[in-house]
Scaffold this active site. Structure first.
Site, PDB file in Angstrom:
ATOM      1  CG  LEU A   1      95.995  13.609  29.629  1.00 37.83           C
ATOM      2  CD1 LEU A   1      95.245  14.863  30.021  1.00 37.83           C
ATOM      3  CD2 LEU A   1      96.728  13.805  28.303  1.00 37.83           C
ATOM      4  CD  GLU A   2     101.849   9.039  34.818  1.00 32.98           C
ATOM      5  OE1 GLU A   2     102.432   8.804  35.894  1.00 32.98           O
ATOM      6  OE2 GLU A   2     100.732   8.571  34.517  1.00 32.98           O
TER       7      GLU A   2
END
Length: 363
Positions: free
Chosen positions: A121-122
């Protein structure tokens, strides 16, 4: 994989290889749709994975020309759709990568956990810049202006709040506002493009209204303009900002730079770390050792020193997102490929003797 080596047990040797995830799903955002659609897909392909990309439904026009360029045999496919398509994608893949908001990222993580696949996840950011006394203020103003307004501030690593040593505050503010006033919109030949989503313009306007109501002073910009059917916001510099204002605590995603005076490095660090985000940050100081000392205290994954938002341009530095700005392996450096590989070990016993821990039995 590393070369085979002796293990700690006599006669045993350790080798191994790397096994790519068979199918990686990429759910990418509406800003930088081509770049952020491929920034995870290309390393996954390099690792040997097949890749399925679901871009944002807000900015899909790059898909058709991109797919014309994809050679036959490359295991890359791009599909269109909204959030329901993204949710369905998670059920089909062996690993998922998501770039976007914290709230949607949490939903992706929950969906991935249900089917027991890893999620990289960014997520969002509220990147601070710290300007200490003794810094090159003209350089700091120029760098922070670019770092906060490139792509109209619609970048996860945008500078969104600025803490300046009180003794340098007035001079820095004048430099920043003077430079910002000279930067125009793309519809006028300048570099600042439109706000991509109408609700994004509404969010910027609401944060500016809240800041002004709480005492902030607008030096440049400060309003949402309409040109050619689009929403635009000029580079906006605010002073008198503090953490009672949404513009200092919530992600803005617009070309807005609120400036707050602080009493030295300790207060600057405390305020910079007073956030649920920890994506990146910037520190301006002289000598460099002072900047590095402050950078080492910040809870963020990448710190630009005497520059701003360098993660947009320098991709060699491996980093992790802190706090709610992300989860999982680095998308920078060698780890950008390695995160899509699972390590497998081969433990080879070349001894003819019986292992002493085996159960004793009669011949």
């Amino acid at each position: 994989p590393p070369a085979e080596r002796p293990a700690s047990l006599p006669g045993v040797f350790v080798g191994g290889d790397a096994v790519p995830y068979e199918l990686v799903g990429v759910i990418s955002p509406y800003n930088f749709p081509l770049l952020l659609g491929l920034i995870d897909a290309v390393p996954a392909l390099a690792a040997g994975c097949a890749v399925l990309v679901k871009p944002s439904e807000v900015t899909p026009r790059f898909i058709e020309p991109l797919m014309r360029l994809v050679p036959d045999g490359l295991p890359l496919q791009v599909v269109e759709g909204d959030g329901r398509t993204g949710a369905a994608l998670v059920d089909l893949v062996d690993a998922v990568v998501f770039t976007g908001s914290v709230e949607t990222g949490q939903a992706v993580a929950r969906a991935a956990a249900r089917v027991f696949v890893p999620a990289f996840l960014e997520l969002g950011g509220k990147d601070p810049a710290i300007v200490l006394a003794g810094a090159d203020l003209d350089r700091a103003a120029a760098a922070i202006l670019w770092g906060g307004t490139a792509n109209a501030g619609q970048s996860c690593q945008s500078i969104e709040r600025v803490y300046v040593a009180r003794e340098a505050h007035d001079e820095f503010l004048a430099l920043l506002a003077g430079k910002a006033a000279q930067v125009g919109l793309t519809c006028e030949g300048g570099p600042i493009g439109p706000i991509i989503r109408p609700d994004g313009a509404e969010k910027i306007a609401a944060q500016l209204a809240d800041a002004v109501a709480r005492g902030a002073i607008v030096h440049t910009g400060g309003t949402i303009e309409r040109h050619g059917g689009g929403h635009w916001c000029r580079p906006t510099v605010l002073s008198g900002a503090d953490h009672s204002m949404l513009v200092m605590t919530e992600e803005t995603f617009g070309p807005v730079l609120p400036v707050m005076a602080v009493d030295g490095p300790d207060e600057a660090v405390a305020l910079a770390d007073d956030s649920r985000y920890g994506l990146s940050a910037a520190v301006f100081a002289a000598p460099e050792e002072q900047a590095m000392a402050v950078a080492a205290r910040l809870r963020a994954g990448a710190i630009s020193v005497n520059d701003a938002s360098l993660t947009a341009l320098v991709h060699e530095g491996e980093k992790h997102s802190f706090r709610r700005s992300g989860l999982g392996g680095s998308r920078m450096g060698d780890a950008s490929i390695a995160r899509f590989l699972r390590r497998r070990a081969f433990l080879v016993n070349r001894s003819d003797a019986a292992d002493p821990w085996w159960h004793p039995t009669k011949e």
